[in-house]
Design a protein around this motif. Structure first.
Motif, mmCIF file in Angstrom:
data_model
loop_
_atom_site.group_PDB
_atom_site.id
_atom_site.type_symbol
_atom_site.label_atom_id
_atom_site.label_comp_id
_atom_site.label_asym_id
_atom_site.label_seq_id
_atom_site.Cartn_x
_atom_site.Cartn_y
_atom_site.Cartn_z
ATOM 1 N N LEU A 95 0.788 -1.169 0.083
ATOM 2 C CA LEU A 95 0.046 -0.157 -0.064
ATOM 3 C C LEU A 95 0.843 1.123 0.115
ATOM 4 O O LEU A 95 0.293 2.307 -0.211
ATOM 5 C CB LEU A 95 -0.847 0.065 1.337
ATOM 6 N N SER A 96 2.168 1.121 0.243
ATOM 7 C CA SER A 96 2.883 2.542 0.138
ATOM 8 C C SER A 96 3.054 2.842 -1.535
ATOM 9 O O SER A 96 3.317 4.053 -1.426
ATOM 10 C CB SER A 96 4.366 2.180 0.686
ATOM 11 N N LEU A 97 2.790 2.091 -2.409
ATOM 12 C CA LEU A 97 2.813 2.480 -3.751
ATOM 13 C C LEU A 97 1.861 3.687 -3.871
ATOM 14 O O LEU A 97 1.930 4.632 -4.435
ATOM 15 C CB LEU A 97 2.784 1.399 -4.445
ATOM 16 N N PRO A 98 0.366 3.158 -3.661
ATOM 17 C CA PRO A 98 -0.763 3.920 -3.915
ATOM 18 C C PRO A 98 -0.380 5.189 -2.891
ATOM 19 O O PRO A 98 -0.944 6.387 -3.562
ATOM 20 C CB PRO A 98 -1.882 3.352 -3.540
ATOM 21 N N ALA A 99 0.070 5.182 -1.777
ATOM 22 C CA ALA A 99 0.086 6.263 -1.024
ATOM 23 C C ALA A 99 1.083 7.248 -1.576
ATOM 24 O O ALA A 99 0.992 8.554 -1.733
ATOM 25 C CB ALA A 99 0.671 5.703 0.403
ATOM 26 N N ALA A 100 2.376 6.684 -2.155
ATOM 27 C CA ALA A 100 3.181 7.646 -2.654
ATOM 28 C C ALA A 100 2.681 8.312 -3.905
ATOM 29 O O ALA A 100 2.864 9.593 -4.252
ATOM 30 C CB ALA A 100 4.581 6.708 -3.198
ATOM 31 N N LEU A 101 1.974 7.526 -4.654
ATOM 32 C CA LEU A 101 1.101 8.266 -5.846
ATOM 33 C C LEU A 101 0.289 9.187 -5.376
ATOM 34 O O LEU A 101 0.215 10.324 -6.122
ATOM 35 C CB LEU A 101 0.514 7.142 -6.417
ATOM 36 N N LEU B 66 -6.131 8.404 -1.507
ATOM 37 C CA LEU B 66 -5.718 8.005 -0.176
ATOM 38 C C LEU B 66 -6.488 7.428 0.405
ATOM 39 O O LEU B 66 -6.461 6.388 1.302
ATOM 40 C CB LEU B 66 -5.084 9.380 0.211
ATOM 41 N N ALA C 72 0.610 10.907 -2.925
ATOM 42 C CA ALA C 72 1.361 12.203 -2.433
ATOM 43 C C ALA C 72 1.879 12.915 -3.729
ATOM 44 O O ALA C 72 1.870 14.417 -3.920
ATOM 45 C CB ALA C 72 2.601 11.827 -1.771
ATOM 46 N N LEU C 73 2.217 12.256 -4.752
ATOM 47 C CA LEU C 73 2.682 13.037 -6.073
ATOM 48 C C LEU C 73 1.576 13.661 -6.691
ATOM 49 O O LEU C 73 1.973 14.754 -7.206
ATOM 50 C CB LEU C 73 3.404 11.857 -6.874
ATOM 51 N N LEU C 74 0.555 13.307 -6.631
ATOM 52 C CA LEU C 74 -0.700 13.775 -7.370
ATOM 53 C C LEU C 74 -0.839 14.878 -6.613
ATOM 54 O O LEU C 74 -1.099 15.916 -7.429
ATOM 55 C CB LEU C 74 -1.765 12.831 -7.535
ATOM 56 N N ALA C 75 -0.894 15.118 -5.458
ATOM 57 C CA ALA C 75 -1.226 16.412 -4.633
ATOM 58 C C ALA C 75 -0.005 17.336 -4.810
ATOM 59 O O ALA C 75 -0.573 18.478 -4.988
ATOM 60 C CB ALA C 75 -1.103 16.052 -3.247
#
Lengths: 112, 637, 322, 211
Positions: free
Chosen positions: A4-10, A45, A12-15
């Motif tokens: 789940l850290s992958l979608p979390a990183a995505l 998120l 953050a990136l999108l934000a």
């Protein structure tokens, strides 16, 4: 199985991209695009958090659906306002000093 | 019996309604108006002579007003019977006369219907045993007087006179309403008997009686409300006759007579009434002497005569009762109706009511000459006409009051009465001499009438002009119509009644009571006044009024500018109202509006503050957000 | 098919869907030629291929391929070139999830109804892109009209479909078709009509062809297109007819229910869809074009309320029968 | 790294890249189209995460409606074809934006990554299926749901009202435009001058200026 850290990183990136979009654009519609990106980061998120095992009340997907609905309402009103702005001033440039007076202005098309 | 009384009130109202519906059909309207008023006169006669004297008659049931009892009863007794009979009789005469007088008027139907309604008001007031019903009749008359005076509504002067009459009487009616409310509150009932027998708060009684006196002063034209009445001459002559003879202006006398037992015990109200009446009778008689228009002269004489009636009520001792006032009311009804209808007839013959136009026109007219002579003689109080008896009854009653402990008030009235007798005799003689002396006679003596005076006279005439302009126009348009037999008969019958009217009053308690001494005194004064005028006018060759200096006479003709004073009062009231409005708007409302202004200014200021460039604002906002977030995260770590 | 290895099964299914995607629209197009011709008292194409001109559309395709692919000089090159595919691919995806029978389906997705509606909604973006990128006023007008029309009619369509889904208690096309009973023909009739009208509008078929209105704005968003790209737009239109007809058949006509549905189910679905396609063609022949204001009025004043009523009716029915 | 991880990285890369393009491209409409791609692939990401319904709704609402509206608005506001310099803020502001965006990303990443470090979701047995979501919406979340419907209504009416007001003013302007001598009653000074001039001209018919 997915980490789940992958979608979390995505998210953050999108934000971050959304913030940049909001600040780097002077066209009001394009600013809205940045806003949509931030909203989508939040959605992602929420979904990510909802995918954790043991997440209660199906909160993740449900609130995501709610946010999508709110986004639809928001974009409708926002675009209506932008169209009003376009009709009044003839542009949708956010770097221009806005005119907030009550009186209607002559249509922008005729202005030099 | 009770049905007769009810019908007396209801029938004229129905006649008014039918007349209004049938106003386009002249014959129907006239038939209804005349036949119903004749029928009502017969009913009034029956009520008067019927054996059962006093009756409390139910009408539509009482009003449910909680503690206050409002039974809405009619009260029939010998006074109301006699008065309603005389009223009905006069109304009948006027209706018959009107058929001829308004022969060419397109709006005759409305006029006749209004006269019927007017009669309803007066009869209701006469029959009512309840203050509320009394007020209803009172107000009906007020409204109808507006309609009647303003009958020729295409003329600005008529409209103005109508509004003036309405407004002046309305203002005084405030006093009437206050008085009635006070009396009702005191008695916890509006029933007349209850009001008369109630014992209680003296202050309330004084307020009530003074209020009623003020209301009466308005309708009856006492000083200072007197000026509407001469102006009311703008109405057609039958309307003037109706208003002056037996109804509206006399209604006040009747109301006070009904409340006499209360007045007898209240000095304040009586003194006020006495002062008003005394001033009015002398003042109006003086003005009557100066008038250049026959109808206006009659109007001022009415003011004077009404004041005489009221003075009887103000000065008569309690044990004598109101009979003297009522009796003069009835006598005055006869001869004043006669005089007005005669004047109307004469104006048709002469084409105007200005005395200049009427000079000497009476001599060749036969029956009319006799009738006018009788009328003027009765007005002056020549025996054995009814005017003599009634007036001397009043003088006698006042003298009795004065000698019986009436004090200054009664003496004031007595003195005023004697002065009025002289003046009345003077203006009656003047009128007769002017009307009856052939015009050629004045032409024989041009040097006695200086050119200056003549010029002033012309000026006065043109400024005052003829009161009944409509009649002049009518005559110009249709020529001099011969009078119909019925109309002439009306005048003749009224003349006859003026001669024998005293017989009617015999049944009235205290109706005719002539004291020998006072009668002799008043006869002497009468003869003196008449002789003085005859002498001064050089046996009728000159208008005695021309002996009055022009600068006094001209304002006198105009009523000494009281009209201007009324206008000034109106202006003052309007100014006060404007002031109040301004205070309300600019002071009281200033605070709410001030808040609006402040809010708007704050909004403007806020708007200035928000006039940022959006992208820069967004930038600073996000910088702030990120900074806060960074701080928060670091702190959390 | 379950015997195959997974990758081979995917390939087979993809090929089958692609084949259907290429064949069925041609079939509909040919039907349109002939049906229209006969309705108008003509013969229609008679020469290509011999038998009643069966190969006419193939010949058309060959002709389109041979034409020069022109991109206007002032056009937005990439958007202009991509637009036909953006218009076409959603229908391909939709066709992939529409079942012909419980077993004959490209991809059995859980919420296939939502998927179909979602991808059909994407199709309008192709038109918008094409119209805007052409740098042509008529094209832009056509694109605007298309966008306004499609956004308006998506709502009644979704509502009508929601009604059926509610009745069946499922978002899966297969489950809906299996839950279908003949009396639904009556129960869901208003919804069916709303769906049919909205589908016609979504397809921009007459009487809702204002975005193309050749007498007003030349050919709308497709004015500047030539050759193969134009052919793709045409293909998208006919593929749209196929998708909508099959969807209508599955949702409202019970799909594969009929005699011998164990073996012939797919045929029933195809036949029913074909029938609906003929109705669509029939409507093109018999109705004149509507005005733009009438279009919006129809959507908001009639279709949306009817669809909402149908939804309420369905809810009442579901509560009563459960 | 599981298969799903790899797929997610691929889809996420498309999402992030198209998002980046959508905020940096100089073509106005392309920005919206890149947004379309980004949101579409985000729907794919939701599918990979096992949230099928959310993905489809994302496709239906965001891609099918919102992006269409954005495109519509861009075209109504005369979006030009080709690169356009004036859609971006001044350079320093963009730099600041980039710094802030990076800061946001860094901030969120520094918070989220430790939170989700090592967390995994077993998607072969998804914890939330469509019926479960439905039950949650109409059970636990029913009041927020109803509130949301009110919000939608308010937004609808609000958008309508906003555009309506302007239409009326537009009408007034158009009316004024029909009479060039009286362009705008607020512009009283100018108006007065012109009116005076007009009267002067019309009141002197004999001077030859008119005839």
């Amino acid at each position: 199985m997915i980490h789940l850290s992958l979608p979390a990183a995505l998210a953050a990136l999108l934000a971050g991209l959304g913030v940049y979009g909001v600040l780097a654009r002077r066209n009001a519609v394009l600013v809205l695009i940045g806003v949509e990106l931030i909203l989508n980061a939040a959605n992602l998120l929420l979904v990510t958090a909802g995918s954790r095992p043991g997440a209660p009340l199906s909160a993740g997907p449900v609130i995501t659906l709610f946010v999508i609905t709110i986004a639809a309402a928001e974009i409708t009103v926002a675009l209506a306002i932008i169209l009003v702005m376009f009709r009044r001033t003839g542009h949708i440039d956010l770097t221009a000093v806005p005119d907030l007076s009550d009186e209607p202005e002559p249509a922008g098309e005729g202005a030099p | 019996m009770s049905w007769i009384v009810r019908m007396i009130v209801v029938l004229p109202a129905l006649a008014a309604l039918i007349g209004l519906l049938a106003r386009r059909r002249r014959a129907v309207a006239a038939g209804v108006a005349v036949s119903v008023s004749a029928y009502v006169a017969v009913l009034g006669l029956i009520q008067w002579v019927a054996p059962s004297r006093s009756a409390d008659i139910d009408t539509i049931g009482g009003l449910p007003l909680g503690d206050l009892s409002v039974p809405l009863h009619l009260l029939s007794d010998r006074v109301s019977g006699l008065v309603s009979f005389v009223v009905a009789l006069v109304v009948l005469g006027i209706q018959v006369f009107t058929v001829w007088y308004l022969r060419d008027d397109a709006r005759y139907g409305q006029f006749a219907a209004t006269v019927s309604l007017f009669a309803t008001g007066m009869l209701l007031l006469v029959q009512s045993g309840d203050l509320v019903l009394m007020l209803v009749g009172w107000e009906i008359m007020g409204w109808c007087s507006w309609l009647l005076i303003g009958h020729d509504s295409e003329r600005a002067a008529a409209r103005r006179a109508a509004y003036k009459a309405f407004l002046v009487t309305r203002v005084a009616d405030i006093g009437m309403v206050v008085g009635i409310v006070a009396l009702s509150v005191r008695a916890r009932s509006t029933d007349l008997m209850a009001v008369l027998t109630a014992t209680g708060d003296g202050t309330l009684l004084t307020v009530g009686l003074v209020g009623v006196v003020i209301g009466v002063a308005g309708k009856s034209g006492l000083v200072p409300f007197h000026d509407w009445l001469p102006d009311a001459m703008e109405g057609p002559t039958p309307a003037s006759a109706l208003i002056h003879a037996a109804t509206m202006v006399a209604a006040g006398t009747y109301v006070i007579a009904r409340l006499f037992t209360l007045y007898a015990e209240n000095d304040t109200a009586r003194t006020l009434l006495a002062v008003l009446a005394a001033v009015t009778m002398v003042y109006a008689a003086l003005l009557a002497l100066a008038q250049t228009d026959l109808k206006r002269m009659l109007a001022y004489s009415t003011l004077s005569q009404i004041a005489i009636m009221l003075s009887a009520l103000a000065a008569a001792p309690a044990e004598l009762g109101p009979g003297a006032g009522i009796s003069h009311l009835l006598g005055h009804a006869f001869f004043k109706a006669l005089l007005f209808l005669g004047a109307g007839w004469l104006s048709v013959l002469a084409g105007g009511t200005a005395i200049v136009a009427l000079r000497g026109r009476l001599r060749p007219t036969g029956a009319l000459r006799w009738s006018m002579g009788i009328g003027l003689a009765a007005l002056a109080g020549v025996p054995p006409l009814v005017g003599f008896f009634t007036k001397d009854t009043v003088i006698d009653a006042a003298l009795e009051g004065a000698t019986g402990g009436g004090g200054l008030r009664a003496w004031l009235v007595v003195v005023a009465l004697f002065v009025t007798v002289v003046l009345t005799a003077a203006y009656c003689t003047r009128a007769w001499l002017l009307l009856d002396t052939p015009v050629a006679a004045t032409g024989e003596l041009p040097d006695t009438a200086p050119a200056v005076v003549a010029e002033e006279d012309v000026a006065v005439v043109t400024t005052a002009d003829s009161a009944d302009d409509a009649e002049v126009e009518r005559v110009h348009a249709h020529g001099h119509a011969t009078i119909t037999l019925s109309a002439a008969l009306v005048v003749s019958v009224l003349a006859a009644l003026t001669v024998v009217g005293t017989l009617f009053l015999a049944s009235l308690r205290g109706g005719v009571h002539v004291g020998l001494l006072s009668a002799l005194l008043s006869l002497l004064l009468l003869a003196g006044g008449a002789y003085a005028v005859w002498f001064l006018s050089d046996r009728g060759r000159v208008d005695v009024a021309e002996r009055i200096p022009g600068r006094v006479r001209e304002p006198a003709v105009r009523g000494f500018g009281v009209d201007t004073a009324y206008v000034a009062v109106g202006r003052a009231v309007t100014t006060v109202a404007r002031l109040v409005v301004a205070l309300d708007r600019d002071v009281v409302d200033a605070y709410p509006r001030g808040t609006a202004v402040v809010a708007r200014a704050a909004g403007r200021a806020g708007e200035r503050g928000h006039r940022g460039v959006p992208s820069l604002s967004l930038l600073s906002l996000l910088v702030g957000v990120v900074l806060v977030a960074v701080l928060g995260v670091t702190a959390w770590r | 098919m379950s015997g195959l290895p997974p990758w081979l099964e995917v390939v087979v299914r993809a090929v089958a869907v692609l084949a259907a995607f290429l064949v069925l629209p041609l079939l509909v197009g040919q039907t349109e030629h002939k049906v229209m011709a006969h309705m108008q008292g003509r013969l229609g194409p008679m020469y290509a291929g011999g038998f009643h001109g069966w190969a006419q559309l193939v010949a058309d395709g060959v002709k389109f391929v041979q034409k020069e692919d022109i991109t206007p000089a002032k056009a937005d090159r990439w958007a202009f070139r991509l637009a036909p595919f953006v218009a076409l691919i959603p229908y391909l995806m939709a066709l992939a999830v529409i079942p012909l029978s419980p077993t004959v389906v490209g991809a059995d997705v859980d919420a296939s109804v939502v998927l179909v509606l979602a991808v059909i909604g994407v199709g309008v973006i192709g038109t918008l892109m094409a119209g805007w990128a052409s740098a042509n006023k008529y094209s832009l007008l056509g694109a605007m009209r298309a966008a306004a029309q499609l956004v308006s009619y998506e709502l009644p369509m979704v509502l009508a479909v929601a009604s059926v889904a509610l009745a069946a208690g499922s978002l899966s096309l297969v489950s809906i078709a299996e839950a279908w009973k003949p009396w639904w023909l009556l129960w869901q009739l208003p919804g069916a009509i709303v769906f049919l009208v909205a589908a016609l509008a979504e397809l921009q078929r007459p009487p809702f062809d204002m975005p193309l209105a050749d007498s007003e704005i030349v050919f709308g968003a497709f004015t500047e297109y030539t050759g193969l790209r134009f052919a793709f737009f045409l293909l998208a239109e006919y593929a749209g007819i196929v998708v909508m007809s099959l969807l209508f058949a599955v949702l409202y006509l019970g799909g594969w229910s009929g005699p011998f549905e164990q073996w012939l189910g797919w045929l029933w679905t195809l036949l029913k869809g074909f029938l609906v396609a003929v109705v669509v063609i029939w409507l093109r022949v018999s109705w004149p074009r509507m005005r733009e204001d009438q279009l919006q009025r129809l959507a908001w004043v009639w279709l949306v309320p009817i669809a909402l009523l149908q939804l309420a009716l369905t809810a009442v029915g579901v509560v009563m029968t459960s | 790294m599981t298969t799903r991880d790899i797929v997610f990285v691929a889809v996420g890369a498309v999402t992030a890249l198209s998002a980046l393009l959508s905020v940096t491209t100089k073509h106005v409409v392309h920005a919206a189209l890149w947004l379309l791609v980004s949101l579409g692939s985000l729907a794919g990401a939701y599918l990979v995460l096992g949230q099928e319904l959310v993905g489809l709704v994302q496709l239906l609402v965001y891609v099918g409606a919102i992006v269409v509206l954005v495109l519509f608005a861009l075209m109504l506001t005369r979006a030009p074809i080709g690169p356009h310099a004036e859609i971006d803020t001044p350079r320093w502001q963009r730099v600041a934006g980039a710094v802030l965006g990076g800061a946001t990303t860094a901030l969120l990443a520094s918070l989220l990554l430790p939170l989700f470090a090592g967390a995994t979701a077993d998607l072969d047995r998804p914890s939330t299926t469509t019926p479960q979501i439905a039950q949650a919406i109409f059970g636990t979340w029913v009041w927020p749901f109803e509130l949301l419907s009110v919000l939608l209504l308010v937004a609808l009416v609000g958008a309508f009202a906003v555009s309506r007001i302007v239409l009326q003013r537009d009408g007034a302007d158009r009316h004024d435009a029909d009479h060039p001598d009286h362009p705008d009653h607020h512009d009283s000074h100018d108006d007065g001058d012109r009116t005076a001039a007009t009267t002067a001209v019309t009141s002197e018919p004999g001077t030859g200026r008119v005839g």
